[in-house]
Design a protein around this motif. Sequence first.
Motif, mmCIF file in Angstrom:
data_model
loop_
_atom_site.group_PDB
_atom_site.id
_atom_site.type_symbol
_atom_site.label_atom_id
_atom_site.label_comp_id
_atom_site.label_asym_id
_atom_site.label_seq_id
_atom_site.Cartn_x
_atom_site.Cartn_y
_atom_site.Cartn_z
ATOM 1 N N ASN A 165 0.859 -1.097 0.069
ATOM 2 C CA ASN A 165 0.013 0.047 -0.001
ATOM 3 C C ASN A 165 1.066 1.318 -0.085
ATOM 4 N N GLY A 166 1.130 1.772 -1.248
ATOM 5 C CA GLY A 166 1.874 2.824 -1.306
ATOM 6 C C GLY A 166 1.955 3.965 -0.524
ATOM 7 N N SER A 167 0.673 4.489 -0.240
ATOM 8 C CA SER A 167 0.432 5.719 0.434
ATOM 9 C C SER A 167 0.430 5.235 1.914
ATOM 10 N N ALA A 168 0.179 4.254 2.430
ATOM 11 C CA ALA A 168 0.136 3.999 3.674
ATOM 12 C C ALA A 168 1.539 3.677 4.245
ATOM 13 N N TYR A 169 2.393 3.262 3.396
ATOM 14 C CA TYR A 169 3.657 2.867 3.581
ATOM 15 C C TYR A 169 4.462 4.323 3.679
ATOM 16 N N ALA A 170 4.179 5.147 2.878
ATOM 17 C CA ALA A 170 4.855 6.422 2.888
ATOM 18 C C ALA A 170 4.454 7.203 4.087
ATOM 19 N N ILE A 171 3.203 7.130 4.553
ATOM 20 C CA ILE A 171 2.884 7.641 5.950
ATOM 21 C C ILE A 171 3.763 7.224 6.942
ATOM 22 N N ALA A 172 3.679 5.815 7.029
ATOM 23 C CA ALA A 172 4.378 5.271 8.222
ATOM 24 C C ALA A 172 5.860 5.342 7.943
ATOM 25 N N GLN A 173 6.290 5.414 7.060
ATOM 26 C CA GLN A 173 7.899 5.601 6.971
ATOM 27 C C GLN A 173 8.123 7.297 7.635
ATOM 28 N N GLY A 174 7.258 8.172 6.958
ATOM 29 C CA GLY A 174 7.400 9.567 7.715
ATOM 30 C C GLY A 174 7.508 9.508 9.167
ATOM 31 N N GLN A 175 6.325 8.737 9.690
ATOM 32 C CA GLN A 175 6.482 8.849 11.075
ATOM 33 C C GLN A 175 7.456 7.825 11.885
ATOM 34 N N ARG A 176 8.063 6.950 11.043
ATOM 35 C CA ARG A 176 9.118 6.317 11.649
ATOM 36 C C ARG A 176 10.472 7.324 11.812
ATOM 37 N N SER A 177 10.483 8.056 10.743
ATOM 38 C CA SER A 177 11.605 8.946 10.519
ATOM 39 C C SER A 177 11.513 10.101 11.886
ATOM 40 N N GLU A 178 10.166 10.376 12.323
ATOM 41 C CA GLU A 178 9.920 11.086 13.193
ATOM 42 C C GLU A 178 10.265 10.596 14.735
ATOM 43 N N ILE B 71 8.343 14.025 25.467
ATOM 44 C CA ILE B 71 8.934 13.538 24.082
ATOM 45 C C ILE B 71 8.552 11.903 24.398
ATOM 46 N N GLY B 72 8.687 11.371 25.362
ATOM 47 C CA GLY B 72 8.225 9.946 25.665
ATOM 48 C C GLY B 72 6.946 9.581 25.196
ATOM 49 N N LYS B 73 6.134 10.485 25.638
ATOM 50 C CA LYS B 73 4.704 10.199 25.535
ATOM 51 C C LYS B 73 4.480 10.275 23.850
ATOM 52 N N LEU B 74 5.045 11.345 23.394
ATOM 53 C CA LEU B 74 4.951 11.767 21.956
ATOM 54 C C LEU B 74 5.083 10.516 21.086
ATOM 55 N N GLN B 75 6.353 9.919 21.607
ATOM 56 C CA GLN B 75 6.896 8.736 20.758
ATOM 57 C C GLN B 75 6.066 7.443 20.765
ATOM 58 N N ASP B 76 5.302 7.462 21.962
ATOM 59 C CA ASP B 76 4.400 6.352 22.233
ATOM 60 C C ASP B 76 3.193 6.616 21.293
ATOM 61 N N SER B 77 2.670 7.918 21.176
ATOM 62 C CA SER B 77 1.438 8.017 20.530
ATOM 63 C C SER B 77 2.014 7.942 18.831
ATOM 64 N N LEU B 78 3.155 8.224 18.387
ATOM 65 C CA LEU B 78 3.489 8.054 17.312
ATOM 66 C C LEU B 78 3.571 6.495 16.878
ATOM 67 N N GLU B 79 4.088 5.965 17.636
ATOM 68 C CA GLU B 79 4.411 4.338 17.525
ATOM 69 C C GLU B 79 2.889 3.733 17.242
ATOM 70 N N ALA B 80 2.356 4.236 18.321
ATOM 71 C CA ALA B 80 0.782 3.670 18.055
ATOM 72 C C ALA B 80 0.047 4.062 16.788
ATOM 73 N N GLY B 81 0.296 5.235 16.396
ATOM 74 C CA GLY B 81 -0.286 5.566 15.048
ATOM 75 C C GLY B 81 0.256 4.704 13.699
ATOM 76 N N VAL B 82 1.323 4.549 13.801
ATOM 77 C CA VAL B 82 1.995 3.759 12.873
ATOM 78 C C VAL B 82 1.503 2.329 12.925
ATOM 79 N N GLY B 83 1.218 1.925 14.108
ATOM 80 C CA GLY B 83 0.708 0.553 14.344
ATOM 81 C C GLY B 83 -0.612 0.308 13.627
ATOM 82 N N ASN B 84 -1.247 1.430 13.828
ATOM 83 C CA ASN B 84 -2.660 1.420 13.365
ATOM 84 C C ASN B 84 -2.817 1.524 11.794
ATOM 85 N N ILE B 85 -1.788 1.838 11.258
ATOM 86 C CA ILE B 85 -1.825 2.104 9.796
ATOM 87 C C ILE B 85 -1.053 0.934 9.234
#
Length: 277
Positions: free
Chosen positions: A45-58, A222-236
């Motif tokens: 899934n090209g669009s989902a992969y791109a979003i996830a990679q952007g969040q992983r970089s963050e 920052i720790g809570k922000l990372q947790d939220s971003l990781e959860a978001g990537v997981g949902n995708i």
Amino acid sequence: MALNSVNTNFGAMVALQNLNKTNSDLQVTQNRINTGLKVGSAKDNGSAYAIAQGQRSEISALNAVQESLSRNQSVVDVALSAGESISDQLSQLKEKALAASDTTLNTSSRNALNEDFKAIRDQIAKTVSNASFNGVNLLDGSKATITALANASGGGLTVAGQKLTVGGTGSAITLSAAGEIDTLTKATAAIATLTTSINNVSASLAKLGTASKSLSNHTSFIGKLQDSLEAGVGNIVDADLAKESAKLQALQTKQQLGVQALSIANQSTSTVLSLFR
């Protein structure tokens, strides 16, 4: 009436197409179960992969922010601990100066107090020089400020240095590096100087304490922000393993039925031979 042909077995072709489709779906499902991901590459899934990679970089960038915050908080905490020791030492100096201001003291007693006074005074210099973490000292005047990373974009949190050297220009401690209390006049003057120094050092400690608390709070954020971003990537990208497991069993059954259907379709042309017996 269906056409019987030895050149074209339409039933077998359809059965093979269905079997290939089942095998392809089975491979996708098995891959999701093996990796735990429904989007493991851009092909899925090209669009989902791109979003996830952007969040992983963050998330990766925020690891550097966490390290910077922790390192700079350690610098501040070391300075804070040293500053508290200096404050205690200044209180001891004031106690010695007050004792030396007693008009009934003889020269011998005042000289003894003066020796203690000089030893404590010199100890402050040693405390300041040792208040270093990772080569950074916030109390000796070598650093006006330090800046910790605050976000993945490179923003920073700035902490001001607090100069606590004895006799240094701009220092919170106004006592001279050669200050003594060997006379009544010097002892009396030292009391006022030390009172001012204690107040100044207390103000410096308050600033360092506030800075340390700010760094600690931002580290937690920052720790809570990372947790939220990781959860978001997981949902995708994460696969629903319960759903994929059920799908796997269904596809395995379809695969077995497809193999049987293809086998039956391949046998259909053999009926033509019976016509020539």
